[in-house]
Design a protein around this motif. Structure first.
Motif: not given
Length: 365
Positions: A267-272, A275-284
């Motif tokens: 679900a989190e990845f779908t949001c990312a 571009k509905e939400r940014e995640f620090k865990r996707l940094h880089g």
């Protein structure tokens, strides 16, 4: 080998599974089903037993699902030979060690085809220095009997590895040896021989596909590491920290250069992705650089949620590994609105049970 584990008994239970799966999915236009069998016995790499204290005697027990009565277990033919050896060896050693046996209520065994073994002792008490000292002695005693095992002690809010809390598995897959670190108390495929067949099937059905691969619920990288050879890049997601740790190690030890693991739920990845939400865990990780035409999902028994199903419909190819044919059927009712079923496979991960593992490949119409 007992009659229960005869070829005839195995073939009959497998026939029943094939019939059940094809009947359950009969509403769909299905390709020919490929069936991947298990060894008749000693196929399971994990086993958990309660420990019964009968005066001075200790023995393994399980509870009958129907009668709820306890059943003494002195040998366990579905578990690996290494687990059976350990079961026979460890109880006499524990029986005469008051520190290790006191309030011990369960033993978990975790083995590999590569010959490694992890034994977890679970307690209703707090573990201290004396327990660790005695556990180190127990490890040496087992080694003297030819059983090289790592030991872990568990109690409420406690986990004490005597040395390490993992085993390293090596799986031969189509001429390649893939190494997988498998951490205690995290998910792994329990039937290693069938897991090899699952990986071989996944490699064969994705060979020649274009673009990149996205995988949800990747665990320790079981599929993504083996499939990286078929794709330009692979992006995999997993939410459990222990599994992410294992996956990162496995990427490195297998020298996989085109695979990245992100610690996100589906679900989190779908949001990312939207571009509905940014995640620090996707940094880089620049999602815009991926051209994921293929997506692989290996969801829990509850299957896929509505948001994930809607997102999957955008992909050219869907590889769905299912541990629950009922939720698979429900999900396919939605996925086949946009995709056709191209490949269908049954993997007999759990012989002599009603459990069915299924692999499905869908291509967009």
């Amino acid at each position: 080998m007992t009659e229960c584990f005869s070829t005839a008994t195995y073939n009959q239970q497998l026939t029943n599974k094939i019939t059940h799966l094809t009947d359950l999915l009969s509403e769909f236009s299905l390709p020919e089903l490929t069936v991947h069998t298990s060894p008749l016995s000693h196929y399971r790499m994990r086993a958990e037993f309660r420990i019964w204290h009968n005066g001075e005697e200790l023995y393994h027990i399980m509870y009958d699902k129907n009668t709820k009565k306890r059943v003494r277990v002195d040998s366990f033919p579905i578990a690996s030979l290494l687990i059976n050896q350990a079961m026979q060896a460890i109880l006499p050693l524990l029986q005469h060690n008051q520190t290790l046996r006191h309030l011990l209520f369960q033993i978990d065994y975790f083995a590999t085809l590569s010959g490694q073994l992890l034994i977890t002792l679970l307690y209703h008490k707090k573990l201290g220095d004396e327990w660790l000292l005695q556990a180190q002695h127990l490890k040496q005693q087992l080694a003297n009997l030819g059983i090289n095992a790592n030991l872990v002690g568990r109690a409420s809010n406690q986990k004490i590895p005597v040395d390490v809390d993992y085993v390293d598995e090596v799986l031969p897959v189509l001429g390649n040896n893939f190494s997988y670190r498998q951490v205690e108390n995290s998910f792994t495929q329990p039937n290693a021989v069938v897991n090899i067949k699952m990986l071989e099937w996944a490699i064969s059905v994705t060979k020649g596909l274009s673009g990149d691969l996205l995988e949800f619920y990747c665990g320790n990288g079981n599929f993504s590491i083996a499939l990286a050879q078929n794709f330009r890049k692979v992006l995999a997601t997993e939410i459990a920290k222990a599994s992410v740790y294992s996956a990162q190690h496995n990427i490195a030890v297998n020298n996989i250069s085109n695979l990245i693991i992100a610690r996100l739920s589906a679900a989190e990845f779908t949001c990312a992705l939207k571009k509905e939400r940014e995640f620090k865990r996707l940094h880089g990780i620049d999602l815009d650089t991926y051209q994921c035409n293929t997506v692989l999902v290996d969801p829990p028994r509850g299957g896929l949620d509505v948001a994930t199903i809607d997102m999957l419909k955008e992909y050219q190819t869907i590889v769905y590994i299912s541990c629950n044919p009922q939720t698979l059927q429900q999900n396919l009712q939605q996925l086949t609105l946009t995709h056709n079923i191209k490949h269908l496979a049954l993997f007999d991960q759990f012989p002599y049970t009603q459990h069915i593992e299924t692999g499905v490949v869908l291509q967009r119409k």
